[in-house]
Design a protein around this motif. Structure first.
Motif, PDB file in Angstrom:
ATOM      1  N   SER A 106     -45.729  44.726-121.890  1.00 42.88           N
ATOM      2  CA  SER A 106     -45.043  43.505-121.492  1.00 42.88           C
ATOM      3  C   SER A 106     -43.559  43.789-121.269  1.00 42.88           C
ATOM      4  O   SER A 106     -43.011  44.748-121.811  1.00 42.88           O
ATOM      5  CB  SER A 106     -45.204  42.435-122.571  1.00 42.88           C
ATOM      6  N   PHE A 107     -42.919  42.926-120.478  1.00 39.77           N
ATOM      7  CA  PHE A 107     -41.461  43.027-120.351  1.00 39.77           C
ATOM      8  C   PHE A 107     -40.762  42.548-121.626  1.00 39.77           C
ATOM      9  O   PHE A 107     -39.562  42.772-121.809  1.00 39.77           O
ATOM     10  CB  PHE A 107     -40.959  42.246-119.124  1.00 39.77           C
ATOM     11  N   ILE A 108     -41.509  41.916-122.509  1.00 41.61           N
ATOM     12  CA  ILE A 108     -40.984  41.502-123.803  1.00 41.61           C
ATOM     13  C   ILE A 108     -41.225  42.617-124.812  1.00 41.61           C
ATOM     14  O   ILE A 108     -42.345  43.121-124.939  1.00 41.61           O
ATOM     15  CB  ILE A 108     -41.666  40.210-124.287  1.00 41.61           C
ATOM     16  N   GLU A 109     -40.194  43.027-125.516  1.00 42.39           N
ATOM     17  CA  GLU A 109     -40.339  44.077-126.521  1.00 42.39           C
ATOM     18  C   GLU A 109     -41.182  43.565-127.688  1.00 42.39           C
ATOM     19  O   GLU A 109     -40.920  42.498-128.246  1.00 42.39           O
ATOM     20  CB  GLU A 109     -38.962  44.505-127.035  1.00 42.39           C
ATOM     21  N   VAL A 110     -42.197  44.336-128.040  1.00 42.46           N
ATOM     22  CA  VAL A 110     -43.085  43.965-129.140  1.00 42.46           C
ATOM     23  C   VAL A 110     -43.215  45.152-130.078  1.00 42.46           C
ATOM     24  O   VAL A 110     -43.596  46.242-129.656  1.00 42.46           O
ATOM     25  CB  VAL A 110     -44.481  43.552-128.632  1.00 42.46           C
ATOM     26  N   ASP A 111     -42.893  44.945-131.347  1.00 45.66           N
ATOM     27  CA  ASP A 111     -43.004  46.004-132.344  1.00 45.66           C
ATOM     28  C   ASP A 111     -44.465  46.397-132.531  1.00 45.66           C
ATOM     29  O   ASP A 111     -45.360  45.550-132.445  1.00 45.66           O
ATOM     30  CB  ASP A 111     -42.399  45.524-133.672  1.00 45.66           C
ATOM     31  N   SER A 112     -44.701  47.675-132.826  1.00 38.25           N
ATOM     32  CA  SER A 112     -46.080  48.155-132.979  1.00 38.25           C
ATOM     33  C   SER A 112     -46.785  47.515-134.172  1.00 38.25           C
ATOM     34  O   SER A 112     -48.017  47.508-134.233  1.00 38.25           O
ATOM     35  CB  SER A 112     -46.101  49.680-133.123  1.00 38.25           C
TER      36      SER A 112
ATOM     37  N   ILE B 143     -46.447  36.008-128.265  1.00 34.94           N
ATOM     38  CA  ILE B 143     -46.242  37.418-127.955  1.00 34.94           C
ATOM     39  C   ILE B 143     -44.989  37.882-128.678  1.00 34.94           C
ATOM     40  O   ILE B 143     -43.920  37.272-128.552  1.00 34.94           O
ATOM     41  CB  ILE B 143     -46.153  37.675-126.434  1.00 34.94           C
ATOM     42  N   GLY B 144     -45.126  38.922-129.479  1.00 36.48           N
ATOM     43  CA  GLY B 144     -43.998  39.422-130.253  1.00 36.48           C
ATOM     44  C   GLY B 144     -43.385  38.335-131.108  1.00 36.48           C
ATOM     45  O   GLY B 144     -44.077  37.655-131.867  1.00 36.48           O
ATOM     46  N   GLU B 145     -42.079  38.131-130.975  1.00 43.23           N
ATOM     47  CA  GLU B 145     -41.368  37.126-131.748  1.00 43.23           C
ATOM     48  C   GLU B 145     -41.297  35.773-131.046  1.00 43.23           C
ATOM     49  O   GLU B 145     -40.609  34.861-131.510  1.00 43.23           O
ATOM     50  CB  GLU B 145     -39.945  37.618-132.047  1.00 43.23           C
ATOM     51  N   TYR B 146     -42.008  35.620-129.935  1.00 42.82           N
ATOM     52  CA  TYR B 146     -41.890  34.425-129.111  1.00 42.82           C
ATOM     53  C   TYR B 146     -43.206  33.648-129.049  1.00 42.82           C
ATOM     54  O   TYR B 146     -44.291  34.197-129.230  1.00 42.82           O
ATOM     55  CB  TYR B 146     -41.491  34.800-127.678  1.00 42.82           C
ATOM     56  N   ILE B 147     -43.064  32.346-128.774  1.00 41.75           N
ATOM     57  CA  ILE B 147     -44.207  31.564-128.326  1.00 41.75           C
ATOM     58  C   ILE B 147     -44.053  31.365-126.815  1.00 41.75           C
ATOM     59  O   ILE B 147     -42.940  31.384-126.275  1.00 41.75           O
ATOM     60  CB  ILE B 147     -44.339  30.214-129.069  1.00 41.75           C
ATOM     61  N   VAL B 148     -45.181  31.181-126.143  1.00 38.79           N
ATOM     62  CA  VAL B 148     -45.213  31.003-124.691  1.00 38.79           C
ATOM     63  C   VAL B 148     -45.724  29.591-124.419  1.00 38.79           C
ATOM     64  O   VAL B 148     -46.854  29.254-124.780  1.00 38.79           O
ATOM     65  CB  VAL B 148     -46.146  32.034-124.025  1.00 38.79           C
TER      66      VAL B 148
ATOM     67  N   GLY C  79     -51.883  52.154-131.390  1.00 40.26           N
ATOM     68  CA  GLY C  79     -50.489  51.824-131.144  1.00 40.26           C
ATOM     69  C   GLY C  79     -50.189  50.339-131.118  1.00 40.26           C
ATOM     70  O   GLY C  79     -49.062  49.940-130.805  1.00 40.26           O
ATOM     71  N   PHE C  80     -51.163  49.508-131.436  1.00 40.35           N
ATOM     72  CA  PHE C  80     -50.931  48.065-131.477  1.00 40.35           C
ATOM     73  C   PHE C  80     -51.918  47.425-132.443  1.00 40.35           C
ATOM     74  O   PHE C  80     -52.941  48.021-132.817  1.00 40.35           O
ATOM     75  CB  PHE C  80     -51.073  47.439-130.088  1.00 40.35           C
ATOM     76  N   LYS C  81     -51.614  46.191-132.840  1.00 38.87           N
ATOM     77  CA  LYS C  81     -52.497  45.396-133.683  1.00 38.87           C
ATOM     78  C   LYS C  81     -52.834  44.092-132.965  1.00 38.87           C
ATOM     79  O   LYS C  81     -51.988  43.528-132.260  1.00 38.87           O
ATOM     80  CB  LYS C  81     -51.822  45.054-135.019  1.00 38.87           C
ATOM     81  N   VAL C  82     -54.054  43.645-133.151  1.00 39.44           N
ATOM     82  CA  VAL C  82     -54.427  42.287-132.741  1.00 39.44           C
ATOM     83  C   VAL C  82     -54.629  41.508-134.039  1.00 39.44           C
ATOM     84  O   VAL C  82     -55.592  41.736-134.770  1.00 39.44           O
ATOM     85  CB  VAL C  82     -55.707  42.283-131.887  1.00 39.44           C
ATOM     86  N   GLY C  83     -53.666  40.634-134.334  1.00 42.86           N
ATOM     87  CA  GLY C  83     -53.653  39.988-135.639  1.00 42.86           C
ATOM     88  C   GLY C  83     -53.703  38.480-135.573  1.00 42.86           C
ATOM     89  O   GLY C  83     -53.600  37.861-134.504  1.00 42.86           O
ATOM     90  N   PHE C  84     -53.835  37.892-136.768  1.00 40.08           N
ATOM     91  CA  PHE C  84     -53.969  36.448-136.925  1.00 40.08           C
ATOM     92  C   PHE C  84     -52.729  35.827-137.552  1.00 40.08           C
ATOM     93  O   PHE C  84     -52.703  34.615-137.756  1.00 40.08           O
ATOM     94  CB  PHE C  84     -55.180  36.141-137.808  1.00 40.08           C
ATOM     95  N   GLY C  85     -51.722  36.655-137.887  1.00 40.10           N
ATOM     96  CA  GLY C  85     -50.617  36.115-138.663  1.00 40.10           C
ATOM     97  C   GLY C  85     -51.067  35.876-140.087  1.00 40.10           C
ATOM     98  O   GLY C  85     -51.786  36.693-140.669  1.00 40.10           O
TER      99      GLY C  85
END
Length: 419
Positions: free
Chosen positions: A4-10, A37-42, A402-408
């Motif tokens: 993404s163009f948005i930086e997302v921590d691994s 996505i990352g620190e943002y809501i869309v 290199g990434f996680k799919v998480g639920f918070g």
């Protein structure tokens, strides 16, 4: 790997590979559907308003103009796939539509920690299953005969009961200790008062989509076409109230006072890379429950406990969704086989998820063996069951390359009983 163009921590639970669904309250007090996505809501309302969901399934549907996801979920899997593909395209590093449009980007992207998330679905019905063999064996061994821990029906059908939807609350909602009848010291005469054996239950739930008509059923093979996504569930329990009331019809007040869910719904499509084998079923289920290519998802689950005397929460359970004996498809097929109609937004919880090891038990009942082996905490405190002020924090994620799919998280803090 998609970027993404948005930086997302691994370590973020919300990379572009996830894009879960939720809802938030705007500064004007309106409820908008959103993704993360990352620190943002869309903001999906704004994207829909701008006509950016213009594919064949969603064009002129205005699926994200409602204050809940129920209508969007009713549209079915083709619409879900199209919306996910559109979102991934808009947020990808190569797309100019959001990346290069400052005004639109400012309307669409909000810092997640600066908005108030709200319940994203109208939950009309709720069923709680009992699908972990390890949990069922622990409870059966504790209260019955260890050699006959499972009741005769357990390996033939997904045991469940109809709960209530009115007291399902979003993560971070504080929970008052419930009151009810209990029988202290095994007396046969009940007393009334606050529960003294308050517990959590680590569960996962799924939210349904289109559903079926009354009198019809959903086959086990097509069941996942009706499962929109998954949430974390803490199905709070009052064990002492339950002990007195549950025979002959099961728990009532012990379970009706609160169930907490996480604010983000992670779609089946986001979890597809994490499919894995299920526990073997023996004996073979009846035909309507028999799945070809039976599978589940590899989702790491953790429970942490924070008391008033701790600066940091302490992990007390680590287990995995893949341990469940009965799959979501089997649960939904069994729910509908007698003709029960499923509706968009219904919630189906797994039941407590426990593994084989002591540190993988998904409830205080099991961790402390009904209070006989109290849990020692780093603060020097001990817990047999939950006390006022205790906060339970559950989290879950699937680990990719290199990434996680998480639920918070789903969190809840216990307040004293209301006088």
């Amino acid at each position: 790997m998609l970027k993404s163009f948005i930086e997302v921590d691994s370590d973020s639970h919300f990379p572009i590979q996830n894009l879960p669904y939720g809802a938030y309250e705007t500064e004007q007090g309106e409820i908008h559907l959103c993704s993360a996505i990352g620190e943002y809501i869309v903001d999906l309302f704004v994207l829909d308003e701008e006509g950016l969901f213009d594919g064949s399934e969603l064009n002129n549907q205005y699926a994200f103009q409602d204050s809940s996801l129920n209508y969007f979920m009713s549209l079915g899997k083709p619409a879900w796939t199209e919306a996910r593909n559109t979102l991934q395209s808009l947020l990808s590093a190569d797309s100019k539509i959001l990346r290069d449009n400052t005004l639109l980007r400012q309307r669409v992207l909000k810092k997640r920690d600066e908005v108030r998330l709200v319940m994203p679905v109208q939950i009309g019905n709720y069923t709680d299953f009992y699908s972990s063999e390890q949990h069922a064996r622990n409870v059966g061994s504790m209260f019955r005969d260890p050699d006959n821990a499972l009741l005769p029906n357990w390996k033939h059908l997904p045991v469940g009961y109809h709960g209530r939807a009115s007291s399902i609350v979003l993560s971070e909602t504080e929970i008052h200790r419930p009151k009810g009848q209990t029988t202290p010291n095994n007396s046969q005469q009940p007393v009334f008062g606050p529960s003294q054996k308050l517990d959590f239950e680590l569960e996962m739930g799924f939210i349904t989509g289109p559903g079926n008509k009354l009198g019809h059923s959903i086959s086990v093979q097509e069941a996942e076409e009706h499962i929109f996504g998954l949430v974390l569930v803490n199905d709070w329990s009052a064990r002492d109230i339950q002990k007195w009331e549950y025979q002959p019809l099961g728990p009532f007040l012990a379970k009706s006072w609160a169930t907490s869910i996480s604010p983000w719904i992670v779609t089946i499509e986001a979890l597809e890379p994490f499919r894995t084998a299920c526990p073997e079923q023996n004996p073979k289920p009846l035909d309507y429950l028999h799945q070809t290519n039976r599978s589940t998802f590899d989702i790491q689950l953790d429970v942490l406990l924070k008391t008033d005397n701790q600066n940091e929460p302490h992990r007390i359970c680590s287990t995995n969704f893949k341990h469940l004996y009965w799959t979501m498809a089997q649960q939904l097929a069994h729910q509908t086989v007698a003709g029960c109609n499923v509706m968009p937004g219904d919630l189906y919880a797994s039941g407590t998820i426990s593994g084989n090891e002591d540190d993988s038990f998904g409830s205080m009942l099991e961790i402390t063996w009904n209070g006989n082996n109290p849990l020692s905490l780093p603060s020097g405190e001990q817990r047999s069951f939950l006390e006022d002020g205790d906060e339970v924090i559950m989290s879950g994620f699937a680990q990719g390359n290199g990434f996680k799919v998480g639920f918070g998280e789903v969190t809840g803090r216990i307040l004293p009983a209301i006088e």
